[in-house]
Design an enzyme around this catalytic site. Structure first.
Site, PDB file in Angstrom:
ATOM      1  N   ASP A  67       2.602  -4.838   8.542  1.00 38.51           N
ATOM      2  CA  ASP A  67       1.390  -4.023   8.427  1.00 38.51           C
ATOM      3  C   ASP A  67       0.215  -4.987   8.289  1.00 38.51           C
ATOM      4  OD1 ASP A  67      -0.795  -2.517   7.614  1.00 38.51           O
ATOM      5  OD2 ASP A  67       0.384  -1.171   6.355  1.00 38.51           O
ATOM      6  N   PHE A  92       0.873  -1.173   0.000  1.00 42.58           N
ATOM      7  CA  PHE A  92       0.000   0.000   0.000  1.00 42.58           C
ATOM      8  C   PHE A  92       0.911   1.224   0.000  1.00 42.58           C
ATOM      9  CE2 PHE A  92      -2.833   3.191   1.885  1.00 42.58           C
ATOM     10  CZ  PHE A  92      -3.847   3.123   0.940  1.00 42.58           C
ATOM     11  N   ARG A 116     -11.879  -5.276  -6.790  1.00 42.46           N
ATOM     12  CA  ARG A 116     -11.516  -5.880  -5.511  1.00 42.46           C
ATOM     13  C   ARG A 116     -12.791  -6.188  -4.726  1.00 42.46           C
ATOM     14  NH1 ARG A 116      -7.856  -2.716  -1.053  1.00 42.46           N
ATOM     15  NH2 ARG A 116      -9.756  -1.459  -1.022  1.00 42.46           N
ATOM     16  N   TYR A 159     -10.606  -0.094  10.997  1.00 37.06           N
ATOM     17  CA  TYR A 159     -11.867   0.233  10.320  1.00 37.06           C
ATOM     18  C   TYR A 159     -12.188  -0.709   9.162  1.00 37.06           C
ATOM     19  CZ  TYR A 159      -8.590   3.103   7.494  1.00 37.06           C
ATOM     20  OH  TYR A 159      -7.542   3.555   6.740  1.00 37.06           O
ATOM     21  N   LYS A 160     -11.371  -1.738   8.971  1.00 35.09           N
ATOM     22  CA  LYS A 160     -11.641  -2.712   7.906  1.00 35.09           C
ATOM     23  C   LYS A 160     -12.361  -3.908   8.527  1.00 35.09           C
ATOM     24  CE  LYS A 160      -7.598  -1.130   5.276  1.00 35.09           C
ATOM     25  NZ  LYS A 160      -8.272  -0.530   4.105  1.00 35.09           N
TER      26      LYS A 160
END
Lengths: 426, 426
Positions: free
Chosen positions: B211, B132, B385, B236-237
């Site tokens: 990560d 990312f 995705r 928050y995922k």
């Protein structure tokens, strides 16, 4: 010493006060006189509804679509520009993001990078011994990082602490990279002359960072008028943004397109959704952002900001000075002979919007006040701190608070055992 | 190619599924199949109530007292220890604070400081080209800061990008200071073997940062089992903490009392309320905190965490693999001949909980899917995705989503003009 005011007279003045209408905009508990708005501002009506809207509608129903459709992605800049109107900022110079400590790190790093390019011998960060400690710790952390990872011995980066204007002026010199001051001191309430100090620092070749934590929303600020370089501050004090609401950073446009700030997360990238392999910074205040922001806490800030923008800042300042003068006068007359010593400057131009008194038993006296519903706070060493927020405090509130302080001192009520156990108080 | 499943058979399996009870714990909109929980998780019931409690009762009525009385000050550690149970962490090794980008900066800086002391020739940060982007940008920002403020010419700090396990193993060497990888890739869903890679990096003398943004709550993680050094990630995922909810940092206890991390705000101080003039770091994960946290966004995380802790992580993983297998099979059979190319590894051990397909017109196809209520997202270049979250997705949801994808592809509906305008999609 005789008090020149009476409660009746103050009530009459309150009734005619044009700022009075703002008190109804806040949801303050009954039986509390809140003198800690300089630490955590009061809840404005509308903030709970805004939080519910973010959580239930925008998150629950909008889900990922709300980043665009509810404007989440633009909130730091939209709210930043609103706040900027209170600070003498131009559009796209202010972002609401991260915390004050983190924003100070970005500003310091950016300033050191600029100096390294323009005047590499400048390696000293000057700040105040009596600054809010995090400002010192962040400067020390940055200097320690660079010094410890540097490869050679040489002149290290250094944090110098000054005590007053004389030692500040003496410290400014050829080695000064940046001066980082709090506009209003968190403990004493004393205020630097932003125009004069900025000019003095610039004359000495230094860049200037102002921490406005105790100034934004409390006193008039004109960052471009003062020609400042950077400013940081928080939104949960006089701006009533909510507990731990994200902080702000302001950067003079002349520094926008020079160097990286090292907390260079994707929100500071020029094209964050291109997912590029290498970093290209944005060329406005977005360069000083980093990562994804806490939307619920962020969105609520708008409610407090809108109230602050609706009020006239000069009227707020005039009311703040009248109420702080009144508070000082009432304490010094009605609570005389109890060992309270004013530590806030009396001169209007030299102070912000809170008043501090020192007392050997400050902690216990504050604990007794809080138990009676007069909420101020305590700061080491021995300082009772009272925040004066004219949007939701009246003259009679000040009178009543001082009367309760007087009773606690006259009766010695603060000596009760329940007031001597120490807890953390932010 | 014939699909081996029918919708009826899948509905029967759903009816018997022990994870089915969790679907009612989330407030998902009607007429949406949400396949983007890997970007922003769904709203759990109870989160809106928790936000209302923080705002109306704790802030509005408790005011400043809530820092102690409502436990705000301890939230980062209390929630961190709850999260730590999902990550193989020991108590006081995990804090929920700041953002993933910022926490990565802290971990990288701490790791470089440690190597500078133990093995000063190690100046290379290895990370993935396909990481990312913020992870690369933060590493570049840190290296740029130190290199640019260093005084002498010498071997600079460097960020090296690797492409696969072979190039990773070839890159690890005497100059490697730290290896920073995403456990699950944000775009492809491919997953590193944490145990093997950590061991390989340690064998080469490097420290390892994981990560876990796309791993925490999605796949079983055992940080101490893998003997990792640092980990960061977001809440928050798959943890359903809410939009932009604060991130986390985990630090192996062996690194707690060695060096400063430079974002050394007052919350990382050993005694933050003593207001000491100089910095003394705390000796547990508090050292990796910085400043005041956004309480409303932070407090809501507990609701999603409690659900994650109630679910059995092995059952979640088994369901994730079954649903992702089903999704891949259905797309490859029912949407065959439309140019969709699987970019996620088929091997269970090599992937996380989202599935990505590449298509030349991926952006338009995703826009058409979203318009039909099938919410996934799009990532450059050309990647559709789909996040698979077994707590609130069933087999029939997967079936129905693929049917809509099939219709869009068969009808060519994605070619309509409304789907070709590009907006930012996070």
């Amino acid at each position: 010493m005789q008090t020149v005011h009476t409660r009746e007279e103050l009530a009459q003045l309150d009734a005619q006060d044009p700022l009075r209408r703002f008190k109804n905009r806040f949801a303050l508990p009954e039986s509390v006189i809140y003198l800690d708005g300089n630490s955590l501002g009061a809840l404005p009506h509308g903030a709970a509804e805004r939080a519910a809207q973010v959580v239930t509608a925008e998150w629950g129903q909008g889900l990922i679509r709300s980043w665009n459709e509810a404007g989440w992605f633009e909130l730091p800049l939209v709210l930043g520009d609103k706040l900027g109107q209170l600070l003498g900022a131009n559009p796209r110079e202010t972002a609401i993001t991260d915390t004050t400590s983190l924003n100070l790190f970005k500003a310091l790093a950016s300033a050191l990078r600029t100096q390294k390019s323009d005047a590499p011998q400048r390696r000293v960060i000057i700040t105040e011994r009596d600054n809010f400690p995090t400002d010192i710790y962040i400067a020390e952390g940055l200097a320690d990082l660079v010094n410890s990872l540097s490869q050679e011995t040489g002149v290290p980066y250094e944090v110098k602490l000054i005590d007053d204007e004389a030692s500040l002026r003496a410290a400014l010199g050829d080695d000064t990279a940046v001066l980082a001051l709090s506009h209003v001191n968190y403990r004493t309430g004393s205020m630097w002359d932003m125009n004069q100090i900025t000019a003095a620092a610039h004359d000495a070749g230094a860049l200037v960072i102002w921490d406005l934590a105790h100034a934004a929303g409390a006193v008039p600020v004109d960052l471009n008028g003062a020609d400042a370089d950077y400013a940081v501050g928080c939104t949960y004090k006089y701006l009533n943004g909510g507990p731990g609401s994200p902080a702000f950073i302001w950067v003079n446009a002349r520094h926008h397109d020079r160097f990286w700030q090292p907390l260079s997360g994707w929100w500071s990238h020029n094209a964050p959704f291109e997912m590029a392999e290498h970093y290209t910074p944005a060329n406005d205040v977005r360069r000083f952002m980093c990562g994804t922001q806490p939307v619920t806490s962020l969105a609520m800030i708008e409610v407090g900001l809108d109230i602050a923008l609706e009020a006239d800042m000069d009227a707020v300042r005039a009311a703040s000075l009248e109420l702080t003068d009144l508070f000082i006068e009432l304490v010094e007359t009605r609570c005389a002979d109890h060992g309270l010593e004013l530590v806030t400057p009396r001169e209007h131009a030299q102070r912000g919007s809170h008043v501090s008194f020192r007392h050997e038993h400050g902690y216990e006296i504050m604990a007794a006040l809080i138990a009676r519903g007069v909420i101020g706070d305590y700061r080491e060493p021995e300082v009772l701190r009272f925040g004066i927020t004219p949007l939701y405090l009246s003259r009679t509130d000040i009178w009543d608070a001082v009367e309760i302080l007087r009773e606690i001192l006259h009766t010695g009520d603060w000596q009760r055992e329940e007031f001597t156990v120490r807890n953390a108080v932010t």
